[in-house]
Design a protein around this motif. Sequence first.
Motif, PDB file in Angstrom:
ATOM      1  N   LYS A 165      -9.016  -0.504   4.141  1.00 12.33           N
ATOM      2  CA  LYS A 165      -7.777   0.102   3.764  1.00 12.33           C
ATOM      3  C   LYS A 165      -6.883  -0.990   2.711  1.00 12.33           C
ATOM      4  N   VAL A 166      -6.126  -0.499   1.981  1.00 12.49           N
ATOM      5  CA  VAL A 166      -5.461  -1.129   1.056  1.00 12.49           C
ATOM      6  C   VAL A 166      -4.122  -0.537   1.128  1.00 12.49           C
ATOM      7  N   TYR A 167      -3.114  -1.545   1.260  1.00 15.15           N
ATOM      8  CA  TYR A 167      -1.808  -0.805   1.420  1.00 15.15           C
ATOM      9  C   TYR A 167      -0.915  -1.119   0.195  1.00 15.15           C
ATOM     10  N   ASN A 173      -0.673  -7.186   3.286  1.00 11.40           N
ATOM     11  CA  ASN A 173      -1.891  -6.330   3.803  1.00 11.40           C
ATOM     12  C   ASN A 173      -2.621  -6.699   5.127  1.00 11.40           C
ATOM     13  N   SER A 174      -2.694  -8.084   5.457  1.00  8.98           N
ATOM     14  CA  SER A 174      -3.252  -8.372   6.375  1.00  8.98           C
ATOM     15  C   SER A 174      -2.315  -7.917   7.751  1.00  8.98           C
ATOM     16  N   ASP A 231      -1.834 -10.259  -0.034  1.00  9.33           N
ATOM     17  CA  ASP A 231      -2.864 -10.396   1.040  1.00  9.33           C
ATOM     18  C   ASP A 231      -2.295 -10.400   2.155  1.00  9.33           C
ATOM     19  N   SER A 264      -1.102   3.649   2.601  1.00  8.09           N
ATOM     20  CA  SER A 264      -2.536   3.126   2.708  1.00  8.09           C
ATOM     21  C   SER A 264      -3.364   3.881   1.817  1.00  8.09           C
TER      22      SER A 264
END
Length: 220
Positions: free
Chosen positions: A75-77, A46-47, A43, A65
């Motif tokens: 979006k998720v990395y 990602n943040s 997290d 991404s």
Amino acid sequence: MASRAEKAAEDELLRVFRQHPQGITDDALEAALPQLGMQERVDAVNSLLAANKLQVLEARRLVKSVKNVNNPSRKVYMLAELEPSRELTGGAWYTENQFDSEFINVLREACFSYIVRQGDASLGTIASFIRAKGFSKVELRIEDIQTIVMTLVYDGRVDEVEPEGDDDNEDHYRPAVLCVPDSTPLTDVPCGVCPVVGECQDGGVISPQTCVYYDKWLEF
Ligand code: SF4
């Protein structure tokens, strides 16, 4: 807003990333931030990525991404070498996060032609045929092929038949004995598709007695 602990963790992450501009393993991140569990590390990274504080990782293709089909604005990395899960990408039926109805139609027609040509085809042979044709960039599971074939069954174009013999435990499919027409006068009863059904009532401005749709339908 990030809590003080989250801010401290992000600062520490940034410091570690700057020390390792060529990339860093998760083990090294864990060693640098032992207070964070794996999900908290994910997290936090990602943040930072979402806040464009780690562009260097994207530029060096260390992370990529991925859009979540269930939440396209988010979006998720993930590490570049990992493949996103089907839950994230939507699986075979999505192309660049869009539901790919054209692709599904191609598969439907390919399955249908194969079943017609064979006269009787097991799910396994249909799947082998579709995979050999290379229609899909992602691996199509047997459940995916079954989903496609079942749309043909529900459309009345194909019949599902029981396996034959003790050694056979696969479902089989054959061209439908009785084809279901796309529509008939009896299945097109006007009330079923009426745009003003909510306003229609006995004696009303819109009513069965004055219905223009019924007059037209009864002309057949
Ligand atoms: S009777 Fe005619 S207007 Fe009323 S719901 Fe049926 S189709 Fe619609």
